[in-house]
Design a protein around this motif. Sequence first.
Motif, PDB file in Angstrom:
ATOM      1  N   PRO A  80       0.799  -1.225   0.000  1.00  0.00           N
ATOM      2  CA  PRO A  80       0.000   0.000   0.000  1.00  0.00           C
ATOM      3  C   PRO A  80       0.835   1.280   0.000  1.00  0.00           C
ATOM      4  O   PRO A  80       0.501   2.234  -0.709  1.00  0.00           O
ATOM      5  CB  PRO A  80      -0.825  -0.122   1.289  1.00  0.00           C
ATOM      6  CG  PRO A  80      -0.961  -1.588   1.503  1.00  0.00           C
ATOM      7  CD  PRO A  80       0.339  -2.176   1.035  1.00  0.00           C
ATOM      8  N   GLY A 134       2.136   1.897  -3.296  1.00  0.00           N
ATOM      9  CA  GLY A 134       1.062   2.417  -4.126  1.00  0.00           C
ATOM     10  C   GLY A 134       0.843   3.903  -3.935  1.00  0.00           C
ATOM     11  O   GLY A 134       0.582   4.638  -4.894  1.00  0.00           O
ATOM     12  N   SER A 182      -6.460  -0.931   0.205  1.00  0.00           N
ATOM     13  CA  SER A 182      -5.369  -1.894   0.067  1.00  0.00           C
ATOM     14  C   SER A 182      -4.981  -2.488   1.413  1.00  0.00           C
ATOM     15  O   SER A 182      -4.740  -3.698   1.524  1.00  0.00           O
ATOM     16  CB  SER A 182      -4.167  -1.216  -0.588  1.00  0.00           C
ATOM     17  OG  SER A 182      -3.106  -2.124  -0.780  1.00  0.00           O
ATOM     18  N   LEU A 190      -1.225  -5.752  -3.534  1.00  0.00           N
ATOM     19  CA  LEU A 190      -1.654  -4.643  -2.682  1.00  0.00           C
ATOM     20  C   LEU A 190      -1.284  -3.297  -3.284  1.00  0.00           C
ATOM     21  O   LEU A 190      -2.033  -2.317  -3.162  1.00  0.00           O
ATOM     22  CB  LEU A 190      -1.041  -4.797  -1.293  1.00  0.00           C
ATOM     23  CG  LEU A 190      -1.493  -6.041  -0.521  1.00  0.00           C
ATOM     24  CD1 LEU A 190      -0.807  -6.112   0.838  1.00  0.00           C
ATOM     25  CD2 LEU A 190      -3.001  -6.070  -0.355  1.00  0.00           C
ATOM     26  N   CYS A 191      -0.121  -3.209  -3.928  1.00  0.00           N
ATOM     27  CA  CYS A 191       0.270  -1.974  -4.608  1.00  0.00           C
ATOM     28  C   CYS A 191      -0.687  -1.674  -5.758  1.00  0.00           C
ATOM     29  O   CYS A 191      -1.114  -0.518  -5.946  1.00  0.00           O
ATOM     30  CB  CYS A 191       1.704  -2.087  -5.128  1.00  0.00           C
ATOM     31  SG  CYS A 191       2.280  -0.639  -6.049  1.00  0.00           S
ATOM     32  N   ILE A 251      -3.808  -2.639  -6.048  1.00  0.00           N
ATOM     33  CA  ILE A 251      -5.100  -2.217  -5.493  1.00  0.00           C
ATOM     34  C   ILE A 251      -5.047  -0.765  -5.052  1.00  0.00           C
ATOM     35  O   ILE A 251      -5.953   0.027  -5.349  1.00  0.00           O
ATOM     36  CB  ILE A 251      -5.494  -3.129  -4.307  1.00  0.00           C
ATOM     37  CG1 ILE A 251      -5.825  -4.530  -4.808  1.00  0.00           C
ATOM     38  CG2 ILE A 251      -6.677  -2.537  -3.536  1.00  0.00           C
ATOM     39  CD1 ILE A 251      -6.089  -5.529  -3.702  1.00  0.00           C
ATOM     40  N   ALA A 252      -3.983  -0.392  -4.339  1.00  0.00           N
ATOM     41  CA  ALA A 252      -3.857   0.985  -3.858  1.00  0.00           C
ATOM     42  C   ALA A 252      -3.843   1.979  -5.006  1.00  0.00           C
ATOM     43  O   ALA A 252      -4.530   3.019  -4.953  1.00  0.00           O
ATOM     44  CB  ALA A 252      -2.595   1.132  -3.013  1.00  0.00           C
TER      45      ALA A 252
END
Length: 615
Positions: free
Chosen positions: A422, A425, A448, A530-531, A533-534
């Motif tokens: 995150p 991101g 995220s 996660l990156c 998603i962020a």
Amino acid sequence: MATDIAPAFGVVDYILFILLLCVSTSIGLYFACRGGRQRTTEEYLMADRSLQSFPVAMSLLASFMSAITILGIPAEVYKNGTMWWWFALSHVTSVWITVSLFMPMFYKLKLVSVNAYLELRFNRVARLCGTVIFYIHKCLYLGTVVYAPCLALSTVTGMSFEGCVLLVVVICTFYTTIGGLKAVVWTDVFQMSVALIGFIAILIKGSIDHGGFTNIWRINQDGGRIEFWNFSPDPRVRHTFWGISFGGTFIWLFIDAINQYQVQRYLACKSLNTAKWALYLYGIGLVLVTTLPCLAAVVIYAYYHKCDPKSAGRISRDDEIMAYLVIDIFRGLPGLPGLFVSSCFSAALSTMSSGLNSLAALTGEDIVKAIWPNISEKRYNLVNKVTVVAFGVFIAGMAFIADALGKIVQTVMSFTGILGGPMLGVFGLGLFTTRANSLGTSIGFATSVIFGLWLSIGSLMYPATRRALPLSTEGCEESDMINSTFTTWSSMYTETTMTPSAEPTMENEGHRSGVLGFYSLSYTWYSCVLCTIAMSVGYVASIIKDWKYPENKEVVDPRLVVPISDAFSWCIVLLPAKWRQKLGFDDNKTKDQESAVDAKYHEIAMSDGKDLNRT
């Protein structure tokens, strides 16, 4: 074999260990008395931005070469094969991206705290979020860094554990406090050399005992340990070429590109070209540092392919095998057990000193200056030194209670581990597009993190199953048993310093469908997912916010956005100009916009003691 461990640590071993501490202290004293004597913040925290490529590269390598490298990776490769080596490729890719996209921006800004970029690009809340995450991760991690080698020394020498903790913390805090970043970097160079010598000694001894490394390699091939060509596209498979080379790049980007203790050192180089060369050398060194533990694991298997120490009951955890090997093969060779313990201490000291210096930098830049913006240079430098001492005391306390808090530390480390994706991101949204705004980025980050927590907790509650490479006990003899007291320390060390968020997937591998299939996701993909998603959620949320409230649209200074079209022109240049502008890759600021962003730019820059109008 003998059952008493303590005699393995003799006079020569003590001399080597004491010499390690003395040299480290002497380097700190040298830089405390040399030049400006660490009287200014610029010299203390940034070494007057005068460092050369080689020492910075060695210092960055020393931070990487922790107990995970010395103890954890050999155990991993011994048990699961050599696919791990492909992390060398993801290291190189991470360094290339850092040099191409992240470093030029951070070096241009000339800030001490990397999180200051988040305030320039978004707001102060984003900056403080980055600071808090770094605090939690580093303080808990450094406590275990001190705990493990001290438990090792108290076990093999009879020295009290408490006395050892005080000795290590006092020496490390002392040379970091008085010597500043220069002392940290040059002690890292020395300590890194010691750690490398420890690995080389194991490879040499193994080759001698087995009649050459060719025989060692053959034994591993016969045992199915040599594996490099797993190209499975299934993200649930624990280690594949794609998962390690692509997903692993995101793991290392969090460390190389946006982590304070890495960024602070390459920004201390005397020029951008010097910083770039430091990263290039660091990348080459990472290949070596990734290769050596893999080769050590190959040596371990050659010794124990007919009698696995864990299966035979000689050790209780896989992560203890490296310590077991050292005591086993170096018994009766004066100085070599001491060399291994010194290697572990070198890794701990280098990690702790870098951590203390970076914690002081973040505290001063992100906290102290926010409360006391007009603090004098002399007083601010004193505050930084007091901060190093304070964190040293706190980390000593964490080391004393690390045993009791082991499970808590592991839980907190798992939560901080999933914040890497995150946070990457958030920086990605700020650096690579002008469309991202504060609200949208916050929504992307929160989404995220929530997904990461769900994934991490689910994988702990519903662990997958995996295939294990075969291990044999057919050659074990009762007389081969040795006391495993020594190995207790390595168990605690790797238990609390391996990436806990990845532990379920690192220990298991399965193929399930539905929601449980998400819980089988390999840890190598965590940061990447996660990156993504962020950045995706943050980007869309930013566009929606600007569409709903156009009157509150944030003005973004293009000087704070990386011209990604230059770095990846082979891809983005194919898009029509109109599309590039709509996506935020091209943006032309008006004079009114430039005037507005200059005001914010200067206000925040002045709070950090910089004049960013020079950019």
